[in-house]
Design a protein around this motif. Sequence first.
Motif, PDB file in Angstrom:
ATOM      1  N   GLU A   1       0.828  -1.202   0.000  1.00  0.00           N
ATOM      2  CA  GLU A   1       0.000   0.000   0.000  1.00  0.00           C
ATOM      3  C   GLU A   1       0.863   1.254   0.000  1.00  0.00           C
ATOM      4  OE1 GLU A   1      -2.877   0.063   3.144  1.00  0.00           O
ATOM      5  OE2 GLU A   1      -3.400  -2.029   2.817  1.00  0.00           O
ATOM      6  N   LYS A   2       0.457   2.227  -0.790  1.00  0.00           N
ATOM      7  CA  LYS A   2       1.132   3.528  -0.809  1.00  0.00           C
ATOM      8  C   LYS A   2       0.269   4.483  -0.005  1.00  0.00           C
ATOM      9  CE  LYS A   2       4.447   2.686  -3.809  1.00  0.00           C
ATOM     10  NZ  LYS A   2       5.827   2.946  -3.695  1.00  0.00           N
ATOM     11  N   LYS A   3       0.616   4.680   1.269  1.00  0.00           N
ATOM     12  CA  LYS A   3      -0.162   5.555   2.130  1.00  0.00           C
ATOM     13  C   LYS A   3       0.520   6.905   2.235  1.00  0.00           C
ATOM     14  CE  LYS A   3      -2.134   1.910   4.958  1.00  0.00           C
ATOM     15  NZ  LYS A   3      -2.322   1.377   6.292  1.00  0.00           N
ATOM     16  N   GLU A   4      -0.299   7.932   2.283  1.00  0.00           N
ATOM     17  CA  GLU A   4       0.212   9.288   2.463  1.00  0.00           C
ATOM     18  C   GLU A   4       0.653   9.441   3.910  1.00  0.00           C
ATOM     19  OE1 GLU A   4       1.255  12.879   0.841  1.00  0.00           O
ATOM     20  OE2 GLU A   4       0.317  11.219  -0.201  1.00  0.00           O
ATOM     21  N   TRP A   5       1.846   9.997   4.113  1.00  0.00           N
ATOM     22  CA  TRP A   5       2.366  10.195   5.456  1.00  0.00           C
ATOM     23  C   TRP A   5       1.683  11.378   6.092  1.00  0.00           C
ATOM     24  CZ3 TRP A   5       5.235  14.085   7.920  1.00  0.00           C
ATOM     25  CH2 TRP A   5       5.763  13.723   9.150  1.00  0.00           C
ATOM     26  N   LYS A   6       1.274  11.214   7.360  1.00  0.00           N
ATOM     27  CA  LYS A   6       0.646  12.303   8.100  1.00  0.00           C
ATOM     28  C   LYS A   6       1.453  12.556   9.361  1.00  0.00           C
ATOM     29  CE  LYS A   6      -3.951  11.277   6.406  1.00  0.00           C
ATOM     30  NZ  LYS A   6      -5.259  10.742   6.708  1.00  0.00           N
ATOM     31  N   ALA A   7       1.626  13.831   9.698  1.00  0.00           N
ATOM     32  CA  ALA A   7       2.369  14.206  10.908  1.00  0.00           C
ATOM     33  C   ALA A   7       1.624  13.683  12.134  1.00  0.00           C
ATOM     34  CB  ALA A   7       2.519  15.718  10.982  1.00  0.00           C
ATOM     35  N   PRO A   8       2.366  13.157  13.126  1.00  0.00           N
ATOM     36  CA  PRO A   8       1.705  12.664  14.346  1.00  0.00           C
ATOM     37  C   PRO A   8       1.136  13.825  15.160  1.00  0.00           C
ATOM     38  CG  PRO A   8       4.091  12.536  14.561  1.00  0.00           C
ATOM     39  CD  PRO A   8       3.802  12.964  13.161  1.00  0.00           C
ATOM     40  N   THR A   9       0.119  13.489  15.927  1.00  0.00           N
ATOM     41  CA  THR A   9      -0.487  14.496  16.803  1.00  0.00           C
ATOM     42  C   THR A   9       0.420  14.721  18.010  1.00  0.00           C
ATOM     43  OG1 THR A   9      -1.675  12.866  18.121  1.00  0.00           O
ATOM     44  CG2 THR A   9      -2.806  13.719  16.145  1.00  0.00           C
ATOM     45  N   ASP A  10       0.146  15.791  18.770  1.00  0.00           N
ATOM     46  CA  ASP A  10       0.917  16.052  19.989  1.00  0.00           C
ATOM     47  C   ASP A  10       0.820  14.882  20.960  1.00  0.00           C
ATOM     48  OD1 ASP A  10       1.843  18.484  19.135  1.00  0.00           O
ATOM     49  OD2 ASP A  10       0.389  19.683  20.282  1.00  0.00           O
ATOM     50  N   GLU A  11      -0.360  14.283  21.069  1.00  0.00           N
ATOM     51  CA  GLU A  11      -0.549  13.156  21.982  1.00  0.00           C
ATOM     52  C   GLU A  11       0.291  11.950  21.543  1.00  0.00           C
ATOM     53  OE1 GLU A  11      -3.277  14.771  20.545  1.00  0.00           O
ATOM     54  OE2 GLU A  11      -3.656  16.015  22.319  1.00  0.00           O
TER      55      GLU A  11
END
Length: 171
Positions: free
Chosen positions: A83-93
């Motif tokens: 799968e080619k998933k778009e990278w998302k920045a992690p949340t503060d938590e």
Amino acid sequence: TMVLGTQVMIAQDKQGKREGRKRISHEQMSKMKAERFAGELGLDDKTASLFKDAFIRYMSEMHELSMMNFPKRSEMGKDNKSEKKEWKAPTDEEVEKMIKGRFTQSRKMLDLREKYYDVFRKFLSPKQIQKVYDMEMKDSQRFHQEMNRRAGMKHERGGGHPHQGRAAQQK
């Protein structure tokens, strides 16, 4: 034509060697290091046997701790590689959870080092133990340099950074 043919044969031979290479298991690597370190320390047979057994246990426990914050393959799903998933920045938590997890991991690793220092101290001098730590650090640095070198080779071939989206890779 002959030069081109020779180059193709050499490239195929190199590729075949890479594909035919088997990965060394963590246990095999620990045994090889234990043998080498015992030899470099110049230990007699009895002390070498004690050292190798303890060092292999130490490396196994350290490996388990180092993998503590990595998801298990069974948790990752079977199709994640394809799968080619778009990278998302992690949340503060999520970031806070990761940082606290590293603190916990570091404490456990320190406890393990202290535990095995006491084990090693039963048959090695403090100078010998320091030499083991130095050799292990040097091996670790070489390993990381090699991984960085290989990662650089992947980026040169256009692989891009695994945490970047397609738009960033195409720029």
